[in-house]
Motif scaffolding. Structure first.
Motif, PDB file in Angstrom:
ATOM      1  N   TYR A  22      48.017  44.783  42.202  1.00  0.00           N
ATOM      2  CA  TYR A  22      48.111  43.339  42.029  1.00  0.00           C
ATOM      3  C   TYR A  22      47.721  42.916  40.618  1.00  0.00           C
ATOM      4  O   TYR A  22      46.646  43.249  40.135  1.00  0.00           O
ATOM      5  CB  TYR A  22      47.197  42.662  43.061  1.00  0.00           C
ATOM      6  N   HIS A  23      48.604  42.149  39.977  1.00  0.00           N
ATOM      7  CA  HIS A  23      48.396  41.540  38.664  1.00  0.00           C
ATOM      8  C   HIS A  23      48.056  40.071  38.917  1.00  0.00           C
ATOM      9  O   HIS A  23      48.936  39.233  39.035  1.00  0.00           O
ATOM     10  CB  HIS A  23      49.684  41.696  37.852  1.00  0.00           C
ATOM     11  N   PHE A  24      46.773  39.765  39.018  1.00  0.00           N
ATOM     12  CA  PHE A  24      46.360  38.476  39.581  1.00  0.00           C
ATOM     13  C   PHE A  24      46.190  37.403  38.506  1.00  0.00           C
ATOM     14  O   PHE A  24      45.887  37.679  37.349  1.00  0.00           O
ATOM     15  CB  PHE A  24      45.064  38.641  40.381  1.00  0.00           C
TER      16      PHE A  24
ATOM     17  N   ILE B  51      43.269  31.855  38.683  1.00  0.00           N
ATOM     18  CA  ILE B  51      42.631  30.793  37.896  1.00  0.00           C
ATOM     19  C   ILE B  51      43.688  29.954  37.189  1.00  0.00           C
ATOM     20  O   ILE B  51      43.684  28.714  37.267  1.00  0.00           O
ATOM     21  CB  ILE B  51      41.631  31.394  36.889  1.00  0.00           C
ATOM     22  N   ALA B  52      44.613  30.605  36.490  1.00  0.00           N
ATOM     23  CA  ALA B  52      45.664  29.873  35.783  1.00  0.00           C
ATOM     24  C   ALA B  52      46.563  29.127  36.766  1.00  0.00           C
ATOM     25  O   ALA B  52      46.942  27.964  36.521  1.00  0.00           O
ATOM     26  CB  ALA B  52      46.490  30.837  34.941  1.00  0.00           C
ATOM     27  N   SER B  53      46.905  29.760  37.865  1.00  0.00           N
ATOM     28  CA  SER B  53      47.791  29.123  38.841  1.00  0.00           C
ATOM     29  C   SER B  53      47.144  27.871  39.431  1.00  0.00           C
ATOM     30  O   SER B  53      47.807  26.835  39.600  1.00  0.00           O
ATOM     31  CB  SER B  53      48.135  30.103  39.968  1.00  0.00           C
TER      32      SER B  53
ATOM     33  N   THR C  68      42.282  48.879  42.817  1.00  0.00           N
ATOM     34  CA  THR C  68      42.175  48.403  41.437  1.00  0.00           C
ATOM     35  C   THR C  68      43.144  47.248  41.246  1.00  0.00           C
ATOM     36  O   THR C  68      44.230  47.228  41.843  1.00  0.00           O
ATOM     37  CB  THR C  68      42.468  49.507  40.404  1.00  0.00           C
ATOM     38  N   VAL C  69      42.769  46.299  40.416  1.00  0.00           N
ATOM     39  CA  VAL C  69      43.620  45.149  40.112  1.00  0.00           C
ATOM     40  C   VAL C  69      43.575  44.892  38.611  1.00  0.00           C
ATOM     41  O   VAL C  69      42.692  45.385  37.903  1.00  0.00           O
ATOM     42  CB  VAL C  69      43.170  43.883  40.880  1.00  0.00           C
ATOM     43  N   ALA C  70      44.532  44.092  38.119  1.00  0.00           N
ATOM     44  CA  ALA C  70      44.611  43.799  36.682  1.00  0.00           C
ATOM     45  C   ALA C  70      44.800  42.303  36.478  1.00  0.00           C
ATOM     46  O   ALA C  70      45.673  41.688  37.097  1.00  0.00           O
ATOM     47  CB  ALA C  70      45.776  44.562  36.043  1.00  0.00           C
ATOM     48  N   SER C  71      44.008  41.744  35.603  1.00  0.00           N
ATOM     49  CA  SER C  71      44.101  40.323  35.282  1.00  0.00           C
ATOM     50  C   SER C  71      45.337  40.050  34.419  1.00  0.00           C
ATOM     51  O   SER C  71      45.607  40.763  33.456  1.00  0.00           O
ATOM     52  CB  SER C  71      42.836  39.893  34.538  1.00  0.00           C
ATOM     53  N   HIS C  72      46.066  38.985  34.767  1.00  0.00           N
ATOM     54  CA  HIS C  72      47.219  38.554  33.974  1.00  0.00           C
ATOM     55  C   HIS C  72      46.777  37.492  32.975  1.00  0.00           C
ATOM     56  O   HIS C  72      45.911  36.676  33.267  1.00  0.00           O
ATOM     57  CB  HIS C  72      48.294  37.975  34.904  1.00  0.00           C
ATOM     58  N   GLY C  73      47.374  37.493  31.793  1.00  0.00           N
ATOM     59  CA  GLY C  73      47.086  36.474  30.788  1.00  0.00           C
ATOM     60  C   GLY C  73      48.214  35.470  30.711  1.00  0.00           C
ATOM     61  O   GLY C  73      49.350  35.826  30.387  1.00  0.00           O
ATOM     62  N   ASP C  74      47.912  34.223  31.031  1.00  0.00           N
ATOM     63  CA  ASP C  74      48.905  33.162  31.074  1.00  0.00           C
ATOM     64  C   ASP C  74      48.659  32.185  29.923  1.00  0.00           C
ATOM     65  O   ASP C  74      47.552  32.116  29.383  1.00  0.00           O
ATOM     66  CB  ASP C  74      48.785  32.430  32.419  1.00  0.00           C
TER      67      ASP C  74
ATOM     68  N   ASN D  80      41.534  35.107  33.543  1.00  0.00           N
ATOM     69  CA  ASN D  80      41.591  35.284  34.990  1.00  0.00           C
ATOM     70  C   ASN D  80      40.558  36.273  35.500  1.00  0.00           C
ATOM     71  O   ASN D  80      40.073  36.149  36.622  1.00  0.00           O
ATOM     72  CB  ASN D  80      43.007  35.727  35.408  1.00  0.00           C
ATOM     73  N   LYS D  81      40.190  37.266  34.680  1.00  0.00           N
ATOM     74  CA  LYS D  81      39.247  38.289  35.153  1.00  0.00           C
ATOM     75  C   LYS D  81      37.862  37.720  35.425  1.00  0.00           C
ATOM     76  O   LYS D  81      37.060  38.357  36.093  1.00  0.00           O
ATOM     77  CB  LYS D  81      39.166  39.457  34.170  1.00  0.00           C
ATOM     78  N   GLU D  82      37.564  36.529  34.917  1.00  0.00           N
ATOM     79  CA  GLU D  82      36.259  35.926  35.187  1.00  0.00           C
ATOM     80  C   GLU D  82      36.032  35.746  36.690  1.00  0.00           C
ATOM     81  O   GLU D  82      34.897  35.745  37.160  1.00  0.00           O
ATOM     82  CB  GLU D  82      36.131  34.586  34.465  1.00  0.00           C
ATOM     83  N   LEU D  83      37.125  35.622  37.434  1.00  0.00           N
ATOM     84  CA  LEU D  83      37.009  35.457  38.886  1.00  0.00           C
ATOM     85  C   LEU D  83      36.309  36.649  39.521  1.00  0.00           C
ATOM     86  O   LEU D  83      35.560  36.498  40.493  1.00  0.00           O
ATOM     87  CB  LEU D  83      38.412  35.292  39.483  1.00  0.00           C
ATOM     88  N   LEU D  84      36.524  37.847  38.973  1.00  0.00           N
ATOM     89  CA  LEU D  84      35.964  39.061  39.566  1.00  0.00           C
ATOM     90  C   LEU D  84      34.600  39.429  38.984  1.00  0.00           C
ATOM     91  O   LEU D  84      34.121  40.540  39.189  1.00  0.00           O
ATOM     92  CB  LEU D  84      36.943  40.228  39.414  1.00  0.00           C
ATOM     93  N   ALA D  85      33.982  38.479  38.284  1.00  0.00           N
ATOM     94  CA  ALA D  85      32.581  38.669  37.918  1.00  0.00           C
ATOM     95  C   ALA D  85      31.688  38.543  39.142  1.00  0.00           C
ATOM     96  O   ALA D  85      30.505  38.877  39.086  1.00  0.00           O
ATOM     97  CB  ALA D  85      32.171  37.641  36.863  1.00  0.00           C
ATOM     98  N   ASP D  86      32.254  38.077  40.246  1.00  0.00           N
ATOM     99  CA  ASP D  86      31.534  37.904  41.515  1.00  0.00           C
ATOM    100  C   ASP D  86      31.529  39.240  42.267  1.00  0.00           C
ATOM    101  O   ASP D  86      32.556  39.665  42.804  1.00  0.00           O
ATOM    102  CB  ASP D  86      32.228  36.815  42.334  1.00  0.00           C
TER     103      ASP D  86
END
Length: 254
Positions: free
Chosen positions: A104-106, A109-111, A152-158, A168-174
């Protein structure tokens, strides 16, 4: 503008170059693996020279399938990270069945910011509990369609992330969200990146790669991560036009 028109509509296919890179890496003794495989404990005696192939499928499933076919022909494993807008469960299951990784390329946050017309990063952060639930629900849906667990997942840059200065990766600081979703790694985790001697990303022409070409890196670095995007390797007029129009509409309506 000319460079954008060239890369989107006029650039000759670079797929033969990609296959030549796979062949050269094998001939030089490199293991070519997915992110998921790289995270497994190394064999006794240590790791051989290794390239981790990461593909971010921002668009263009046609070229994605061509890149995968070339990897199969060369016996290469890799990771393919699909956005919600590029999900193709048939192709993803083929990737998993072969032994590579489909994940998943998540971009929740941007969406969320675009959907709710929020332009302030602080305001977006106040909605993180709801955005985390959205991420968890999307991940479960993808796992159900894929028929296997994602680790594993990868943050997308929008463009919205750049405007907000919020990735977007800030979401997975949790850590609780990671544990609940079974996420072992996000591809920008420092614990992963620190294991690479060199991290290379493809770029639109004329640059092609940053910081150096993978061809130049072979033999000089033992552990390399190569990030590629199918759109940088072959033009797809219909898909590129659709994406450009979508980006224009999103920019006007956000």
């Amino acid at each position: 503008m000319f460079r954008r028109l060239y890369s989107d509509y006029l650039m000759p296919s670079r797929l033969p170059e990609y296959e030549a890179l796979l062949r050269e890496a094998t001939e030089r003794g490199y293991a070519q693996v997915s992110v998921r495989e790289f995270l497994r404990p190394p064999p006794p005696g240590g790791r051989v020279p290794t390239i981790v192939h990461r593909h971010d499928i921002d668009s263009d499933l046609r070229t994605t399938a061509k890149m995968f076919a070339r990897e199969v022909r060369r016996g290469v494993r890799s990771s393919f990270y699909f956005r919600l807008s590029t999900l193709d469960f048939g192709l993803m299951r083929d990737i998993e069945d072969y032994g590579s990784e489909a994940s998943y390329h998540f971009e929740e946050i941007a969406s969320f910011a675009k959907r709710h017309h929020i332009h302030d990063a602080g305001e977006v952060r106040r909605h993180f509990p709801a955005i985390r639930e959205e991420f968890a629900a999307n991940l479960r849906r993808i796992e159900d369609g894929l028929g296997s667990k994602i680790s594993t997942v990868a943050s997308h840059g929008d463009f919205a992330n750049r405007k907000l200065k919020l990735i977007n990766k800030e979401l997975l600081a949790d850590s609780a969200l990671r544990a609940r979703c079974g996420i072992a790694c996000e591809t920008y985790d420092s614990a992963l990146l620190e294991q690479f001697e060199l991290y290379i990303s493809d770029r639109p022409p004329p640059l092609l790669y940053h910081p150096i070409s993978p061809h130049a890196a072979l033999g000089r670095y033992r552990t390399i991560c190569l990030l590629t995007h199918p759109v940088q390797w072959e033009t797809n007029w219909r898909e590129n036009t659709r994406c450009n129009l979508r980006r224009l509409v999103e920019g006007l309506t956000w």
